[in-house]
Design a protein around this motif. Sequence first.
Motif, PDB file in Angstrom:
ATOM      1  N   LEU A  93       3.344   7.679 -10.679  1.00 56.54           N
ATOM      2  CA  LEU A  93       4.430   7.446  -9.813  1.00 56.54           C
ATOM      3  C   LEU A  93       4.152   8.398  -8.756  1.00 56.54           C
ATOM      4  CD1 LEU A  93       7.703   7.169  -9.582  1.00 56.54           C
ATOM      5  CD2 LEU A  93       7.975   9.497 -10.936  1.00 56.54           C
ATOM      6  N   TYR A  94       4.572   7.649  -7.462  1.00 61.23           N
ATOM      7  CA  TYR A  94       4.333   8.270  -6.122  1.00 61.23           C
ATOM      8  C   TYR A  94       5.541   8.565  -5.857  1.00 61.23           C
ATOM      9  CZ  TYR A  94      -0.288   5.829  -5.973  1.00 61.23           C
ATOM     10  OH  TYR A  94      -1.582   5.579  -6.046  1.00 61.23           O
ATOM     11  N   ALA A  95       5.711   9.628  -4.969  1.00 59.30           N
ATOM     12  CA  ALA A  95       7.077  10.249  -4.465  1.00 59.30           C
ATOM     13  C   ALA A  95       6.800  10.763  -3.191  1.00 59.30           C
ATOM     14  CB  ALA A  95       7.524  11.162  -5.440  1.00 59.30           C
ATOM     15  N   ASP A  96       7.651  10.329  -2.314  1.00 57.58           N
ATOM     16  CA  ASP A  96       7.800  10.536  -0.721  1.00 57.58           C
ATOM     17  C   ASP A  96       9.113  10.379  -0.148  1.00 57.58           C
ATOM     18  OD1 ASP A  96       6.947  10.799   2.141  1.00 57.58           O
ATOM     19  OD2 ASP A  96       4.745  10.742   1.330  1.00 57.58           O
ATOM     20  N   ASN A  97       9.438  10.952   0.892  1.00 58.33           N
ATOM     21  CA  ASN A  97      10.813  10.943   1.594  1.00 58.33           C
ATOM     22  C   ASN A  97      10.613  10.294   2.966  1.00 58.33           C
ATOM     23  OD1 ASN A  97       9.347  13.013   3.204  1.00 58.33           O
ATOM     24  ND2 ASN A  97      11.362  14.084   3.332  1.00 58.33           N
ATOM     25  N   ASP A  98       9.695   9.612   2.984  1.00 61.40           N
ATOM     26  CA  ASP A  98       9.398   8.722   4.550  1.00 61.40           C
ATOM     27  C   ASP A  98       9.645   7.357   4.158  1.00 61.40           C
ATOM     28  OD1 ASP A  98       8.964   7.822   6.966  1.00 61.40           O
ATOM     29  OD2 ASP A  98       6.650   7.865   6.954  1.00 61.40           O
ATOM     30  N   PRO A  99      10.561   6.768   4.710  1.00 65.01           N
ATOM     31  CA  PRO A  99      10.926   5.302   4.433  1.00 65.01           C
ATOM     32  C   PRO A  99       9.855   4.284   4.890  1.00 65.01           C
ATOM     33  CG  PRO A  99      12.828   6.205   5.688  1.00 65.01           C
ATOM     34  CD  PRO A  99      11.923   7.380   5.686  1.00 65.01           C
ATOM     35  N   LEU A 100       9.088   4.521   5.684  1.00 63.12           N
ATOM     36  CA  LEU A 100       7.801   3.889   5.924  1.00 63.12           C
ATOM     37  C   LEU A 100       6.835   3.964   4.640  1.00 63.12           C
ATOM     38  CD1 LEU A 100       6.337   2.087   8.025  1.00 63.12           C
ATOM     39  CD2 LEU A 100       5.365   3.762   8.858  1.00 63.12           C
ATOM     40  N   VAL A 101       6.726   5.048   3.996  1.00 69.22           N
ATOM     41  CA  VAL A 101       5.670   5.282   3.170  1.00 69.22           C
ATOM     42  C   VAL A 101       6.150   4.410   1.933  1.00 69.22           C
ATOM     43  CG1 VAL A 101       4.938   6.961   1.427  1.00 69.22           C
ATOM     44  CG2 VAL A 101       4.991   7.506   3.899  1.00 69.22           C
ATOM     45  N   LEU A 102       7.436   4.455   1.838  1.00 71.72           N
ATOM     46  CA  LEU A 102       8.149   3.715   0.590  1.00 71.72           C
ATOM     47  C   LEU A 102       8.103   2.266   0.740  1.00 71.72           C
ATOM     48  CD1 LEU A 102      11.275   5.949   0.046  1.00 71.72           C
ATOM     49  CD2 LEU A 102       9.081   6.003  -1.459  1.00 71.72           C
TER      50      LEU A 102
END
Length: 259
Positions: A95-104
């Motif tokens: 599970l990857y978690a990030d808060n940058d829309p580009l990353v997602l």
Amino acid sequence: MSYDPRVDTSRPHPARVYDWLLGGVDNFPADRAVGEGLPAAARQNARWNRQFMHRAARYVAGRGVRQYLDIGSGIPTEPNLHQVVQELVPSARVLYADNDPLVLAHCAALLVGTPEGATHYLDADVRAPGELLNRAGDLLDLRQPVALSLIALLHFLPDDQDPYGLVRTLVSGLAPGSYLVLTHGTADEHPELEETTKDSYRRGAIPLRMRTRHEVERFFTGLDLVAPGLVTANYWYQQEDRVPPQERSGFWAGVARVP
């Protein structure tokens, strides 16, 4: 790829700066301006940091861990965490978690795991660790061991955001036998580059709090550090690994087991 309208290309983002340092193309002029202002050693340090992640992931997968939570995962750069661990444990769930829309957006397009395993992504912020764990529990069984990966993330959290408390909350939600895999930016071995590094991030309005070895060691309080302990990124390796170059590094790195 069409970018999420929430992506503000006029403001640099740490994940996109890191992508530039690794030679990626998923960054914008604002990100490149920060990267170009960093010392030349920053690009090599980013590569060593990435290589540590690969070695640490292989180590943990070799211990039979089947679940992985990578927070602040950044823009995918192959081989990614799931590719490394699923080669050894095909049934692993990542599970990857990030808060940058580009990353997602990149995660949705590129992070395809093995048929036996699972690869997911989560729009979440490490600064809300309780909420992040609750949502992670929908995809991971937190009653079983999980490898928590915090790679090149915590130095972007200043002291007033309580990074130690955030890590304690995350680790306290993990089962015994879990692992913490962590790297943290430091100027201990590059004191002459500290001000240049800080200035470049400051101009990009990115908070940066590099920490000393003693300060980074506090993140592992109560955990069992795996040999060789807390060392710089290119010095962390196991007997089966190819010995990396023994040079100065801008990251402290460690792997620890949750007792």
